[in-house]
Design an enzyme around this catalytic site. Structure first.
Site, PDB file in Angstrom:
ATOM      1  N   SER A  62       0.870  -1.183   0.000  1.00 54.91           N
ATOM      2  CA  SER A  62       0.000   0.000   0.000  1.00 54.91           C
ATOM      3  C   SER A  62       0.905   1.231   0.000  1.00 54.91           C
ATOM      4  O   SER A  62       0.919   2.016   0.937  1.00 54.91           O
ATOM      5  CB  SER A  62      -0.926  -0.016   1.218  1.00 54.91           C
ATOM      6  OG  SER A  62      -0.194   0.010   2.418  1.00 54.91           O
ATOM      7  N   HIS A 113      -3.525  -6.010   2.600  1.00 61.11           N
ATOM      8  CA  HIS A 113      -2.618  -7.013   3.152  1.00 61.11           C
ATOM      9  C   HIS A 113      -3.278  -8.362   3.401  1.00 61.11           C
ATOM     10  O   HIS A 113      -2.653  -9.280   3.904  1.00 61.11           O
ATOM     11  CB  HIS A 113      -2.002  -6.512   4.461  1.00 61.11           C
ATOM     12  CG  HIS A 113      -1.026  -5.393   4.261  1.00 61.11           C
ATOM     13  ND1 HIS A 113      -0.398  -4.766   5.301  1.00 61.11           N
ATOM     14  CD2 HIS A 113      -0.569  -4.799   3.128  1.00 61.11           C
ATOM     15  CE1 HIS A 113       0.417  -3.818   4.819  1.00 61.11           C
ATOM     16  NE2 HIS A 113       0.307  -3.813   3.508  1.00 61.11           N
ATOM     17  N   GLU A 156      -4.676  -2.490   9.291  1.00 60.36           N
ATOM     18  CA  GLU A 156      -3.930  -3.083  10.401  1.00 60.36           C
ATOM     19  C   GLU A 156      -4.595  -2.837  11.748  1.00 60.36           C
ATOM     20  O   GLU A 156      -4.956  -1.706  12.067  1.00 60.36           O
ATOM     21  CB  GLU A 156      -2.504  -2.515  10.449  1.00 60.36           C
ATOM     22  CG  GLU A 156      -1.764  -2.791   9.153  1.00 60.36           C
ATOM     23  CD  GLU A 156      -0.416  -2.089   9.066  1.00 60.36           C
ATOM     24  OE1 GLU A 156       0.143  -1.712  10.116  1.00 60.36           O
ATOM     25  OE2 GLU A 156       0.069  -1.925   7.935  1.00 60.36           O
ATOM     26  N   GLU A 186       1.816  -9.444   6.988  1.00 61.12           N
ATOM     27  CA  GLU A 186       2.653  -9.066   8.128  1.00 61.12           C
ATOM     28  C   GLU A 186       2.479 -10.012   9.305  1.00 61.12           C
ATOM     29  O   GLU A 186       2.830  -9.694  10.436  1.00 61.12           O
ATOM     30  CB  GLU A 186       2.357  -7.611   8.523  1.00 61.12           C
ATOM     31  CG  GLU A 186       2.640  -6.666   7.362  1.00 61.12           C
ATOM     32  CD  GLU A 186       2.497  -5.189   7.693  1.00 61.12           C
ATOM     33  OE1 GLU A 186       1.978  -4.871   8.780  1.00 61.12           O
ATOM     34  OE2 GLU A 186       2.920  -4.372   6.863  1.00 61.12           O
ATOM     35  N   ASP A 216      -4.037   1.089  11.631  1.00 58.11           N
ATOM     36  CA  ASP A 216      -3.556   1.748  10.412  1.00 58.11           C
ATOM     37  C   ASP A 216      -4.655   1.589   9.379  1.00 58.11           C
ATOM     38  O   ASP A 216      -4.884   0.488   8.873  1.00 58.11           O
ATOM     39  CB  ASP A 216      -2.247   1.130   9.909  1.00 58.11           C
ATOM     40  CG  ASP A 216      -1.753   1.815   8.636  1.00 58.11           C
ATOM     41  OD1 ASP A 216      -2.367   2.829   8.222  1.00 58.11           O
ATOM     42  OD2 ASP A 216      -0.760   1.346   8.049  1.00 58.11           O
ATOM     43  N   GLU A 223      -3.294   5.565  12.260  1.00 52.86           N
ATOM     44  CA  GLU A 223      -2.397   5.948  11.172  1.00 52.86           C
ATOM     45  C   GLU A 223      -3.197   6.112   9.877  1.00 52.86           C
ATOM     46  O   GLU A 223      -4.140   5.367   9.633  1.00 52.86           O
ATOM     47  CB  GLU A 223      -1.368   4.815  11.032  1.00 52.86           C
ATOM     48  CG  GLU A 223      -0.303   5.007   9.973  1.00 52.86           C
ATOM     49  CD  GLU A 223       0.600   3.760   9.927  1.00 52.86           C
ATOM     50  OE1 GLU A 223       0.804   3.102  10.968  1.00 52.86           O
ATOM     51  OE2 GLU A 223       1.065   3.427   8.824  1.00 52.86           O
ATOM     52  N   ASP A 270       1.654   8.343   7.580  1.00 52.65           N
ATOM     53  CA  ASP A 270       2.525   7.406   6.847  1.00 52.65           C
ATOM     54  C   ASP A 270       2.550   7.852   5.378  1.00 52.65           C
ATOM     55  O   ASP A 270       3.441   8.599   4.961  1.00 52.65           O
ATOM     56  CB  ASP A 270       1.990   5.981   7.025  1.00 52.65           C
ATOM     57  CG  ASP A 270       2.649   4.967   6.108  1.00 52.65           C
ATOM     58  OD1 ASP A 270       3.692   5.283   5.521  1.00 52.65           O
ATOM     59  OD2 ASP A 270       2.124   3.838   5.958  1.00 52.65           O
ATOM     60  N   LYS A 291       9.640   5.221   7.510  1.00 56.60           N
ATOM     61  CA  LYS A 291      10.008   4.050   6.704  1.00 56.60           C
ATOM     62  C   LYS A 291      11.207   4.450   5.852  1.00 56.60           C
ATOM     63  O   LYS A 291      11.078   5.332   4.981  1.00 56.60           O
ATOM     64  CB  LYS A 291       8.856   3.663   5.780  1.00 56.60           C
ATOM     65  CG  LYS A 291       7.659   3.035   6.469  1.00 56.60           C
ATOM     66  CD  LYS A 291       6.498   2.945   5.480  1.00 56.60           C
ATOM     67  CE  LYS A 291       5.392   2.034   5.968  1.00 56.60           C
ATOM     68  NZ  LYS A 291       4.180   2.176   5.118  1.00 56.60           N
ATOM     69  N   HIS A 300       8.625  -1.135   9.506  1.00 53.96           N
ATOM     70  CA  HIS A 300       8.958  -2.068   8.426  1.00 53.96           C
ATOM     71  C   HIS A 300       8.080  -1.791   7.206  1.00 53.96           C
ATOM     72  O   HIS A 300       7.280  -0.847   7.216  1.00 53.96           O
ATOM     73  CB  HIS A 300       8.707  -3.499   8.915  1.00 53.96           C
ATOM     74  CG  HIS A 300       7.232  -3.776   9.139  1.00 53.96           C
ATOM     75  ND1 HIS A 300       6.696  -5.029   9.203  1.00 53.96           N
ATOM     76  CD2 HIS A 300       6.172  -2.914   9.311  1.00 53.96           C
ATOM     77  CE1 HIS A 300       5.382  -4.949   9.392  1.00 53.96           C
ATOM     78  NE2 HIS A 300       5.049  -3.676   9.472  1.00 53.96           N
ATOM     79  N   LYS A 333       7.001  -0.578  14.651  1.00 54.83           N
ATOM     80  CA  LYS A 333       5.901  -1.317  14.033  1.00 54.83           C
ATOM     81  C   LYS A 333       6.525  -2.303  13.059  1.00 54.83           C
ATOM     82  O   LYS A 333       7.072  -1.912  12.039  1.00 54.83           O
ATOM     83  CB  LYS A 333       5.000  -0.316  13.305  1.00 54.83           C
ATOM     84  CG  LYS A 333       3.992  -0.950  12.374  1.00 54.83           C
ATOM     85  CD  LYS A 333       3.018   0.080  11.838  1.00 54.83           C
ATOM     86  CE  LYS A 333       2.869  -0.085  10.342  1.00 54.83           C
ATOM     87  NZ  LYS A 333       1.694   0.599   9.792  1.00 54.83           N
TER      88      LYS A 333
END
Ligand code: PGA
Ligand code: ZN
Length: 414
Positions: free
Chosen positions: A39, A151, A160, A203, A239, A280, A306, A331, A359, A382
């Site tokens: 993403s 994801h 998330e 993840e 997230d 997030e 993010d 990131k 990550h 994270k």
């Protein structure tokens, strides 16, 4: 002094090629590899892929590997401890704003491997080389135990659902609390939704067939309780990765199309009903105004940027001047060099933003971000569920760092 820099194509956790770089110096060695997002934000630095459909569906990175050879020709003879000078040299060589010529994957691979070689030459652990003599804090792990969005193959809009063991005394205890809750969640999902609900997403979080945000949050609350913890000890982080469910006008959540005002009210409701500590990317990646509004409404919640910030100091500066967020997701591959990532972190923390080191959804065994999180005194790290090797590699490195720091180490209090 740098003698040689060598790159190769290796595989990441999604089975796609990525860049690994070795830096060989007179008295040291450093190796690093580069992660990749699913993403991804539109404003991220460019990840250079070959586009040759005959190899890895066009996802090969041989051009980036070749670019590392070009970088090596320039950097041979440099002192590997001159991190900033080396990063700036590569940025100049590239000549674009988003590393489109050399590729952020080539530049970042070299940048991280140079730091590791320098730490090795200096006979220092990486966190101490990067963070200095008074480096001692361990971040709170924000563990992604339930996956949705891009994801996972379910219908959850929110990407998330994370647990944050803020009540632990040590990082090791936080990991124990996190892993116990993860297993309690797996057991509950198995009982209530059947065995296939414990299949995992990118993840390592479970990816049950669910449609509604509150269904996922209820499952988390049950798991926290069954594991024997309270909502004071373990908080929840979300997230949304909202760019992925924004159609240019509305946000599609829980099967409904919501305006940004409706989505704002929706988040406020969630925060009033669950122990949510951070959210997030609640809105799409250019919606500074909606971010600002939510940040002022939810001043006790950390609103993290993010895709909004993409670890880019210019976008972070804009966010600071507009009060768009209260946290930065960092990131390293969004910006493409260690020096610029550290600049981003410094800018954010100096202006009172919380710092989350992160990550990507495709990772390797590389653990640079664990050391970086300690070096920067980050509030949270994270890096997925307490499962899957590319995720546990990061958490395990932090367990080692905590052991090494001994009594001098301190688990962050938020
Ligand atoms: P990505 O997701 O690595 O797929 O971009 C992680 C995130 O959105 O935080
Ligand atoms: Zn995100």
């Amino acid at each position: 002094l740098i003698r040689n820099i060598k790159a190769r194509e290796i595989l990441d956790s999604r089975g796609n090629p990525t860049v690994e770089v070795d830096v060989i110096t007179a008295n040291g060695f450093g190796r690093a590899s580069v992660p990749s997002g699913a993403s991804t934000g539109t404003h991220e630095a460019l990840e250079l892929r070959d586009g040759n459909s005959e190899r890895y569906n066009g996802k090969g990175v041989l051009k980036a590997v070749e670019n590392v050879s070009r970088i090596s020709e320039i950097l041979v003879g440099y002192d590997c401890r001159m991190q900033r000078e080396i990063d700036m040299t590569m940025i100049e060589m590239d000549g674009t704003d988003n590393k489109a010529v050399l590729g952020a994957n080539a530049v970042l691979g070299v940048s991280m491997a140079v730091a590791k070689a320098a730490a090795n030459e200096s006979k220092l652990p990486l966190y101490r080389y990067l963070g200095g003599a008074n480096t001692f804090t361990l971040p709170v792990p924000t563990l992604n135990v339930l996956n949705g969005g891009k994801h996972a193959g379910n219908d959850l809009a929110i990407q998330e659902f994370m647990i944050q063991p803020v009540g632990a005394e040590t990082f090791a205890e936080a990991m124990q609390m996190g892993a116990e809750t993860y297993h309690a969640l797996g057991k509950y999902l198995n009982e209530s939704y059947g065995a296939s609900s414990t299949n995992v997403g990118y993840e390592g979080g479970y990816a049950p067939k669910m449609e509604k945000t509150t269904e996922a949050l209820d499952a988390l609350m049950i798991a926290i309780d069954r594991a024997g913890y309270s909502d004071e000890e373990i908080k929840i982080g979300l997230d949304a990765a909202a760019s992925e469910f924004f159609d240019g006008e509305n946000y599609k959540v829980d099967g409904e199309a919501m305006s940004s005002e409706e989505l704002t009210a929706y988040y406020i409701d969630l925060v009033n009903s669950y122990p949510i500590l951070s959210i997030e990317d609640p809105f799409y990646e250019d919606s500074f105004d909606d971010f600002e509004n939510l940040t002022s409404e939810l001043w006790e919640t950390i609103i993290v940027g993010d895709d909004l910030f993409v670890t880019n100091p210019e976008r972070i500066a804009k966010g600071i001047s507009t009060n768009a967020a209260s946290g930065l997701l960092l990131k390293v591959n969004q910006i493409g060099s260690l020096s610029e990532a550290i600049d981003a972190a410094t800018l954010a923390t100096r202006n009172g933003l919380s710092l989350f080191v992160s990550h990507r959804s495709a990772e390797t065994e590389d653990t640079t971000i664990s050391d970086l999180a300690v070096a920067l005194g980050a509030d949270m790290i994270k890096t997925g569920a307490p499962a899957r090797g590319e995720r546990t590699a990061k958490y395990n490195q932090l367990l080692r760092i905590e052991e090494e720091l001994g009594d001098a180490g301190e688990y962050i209090r938020l």
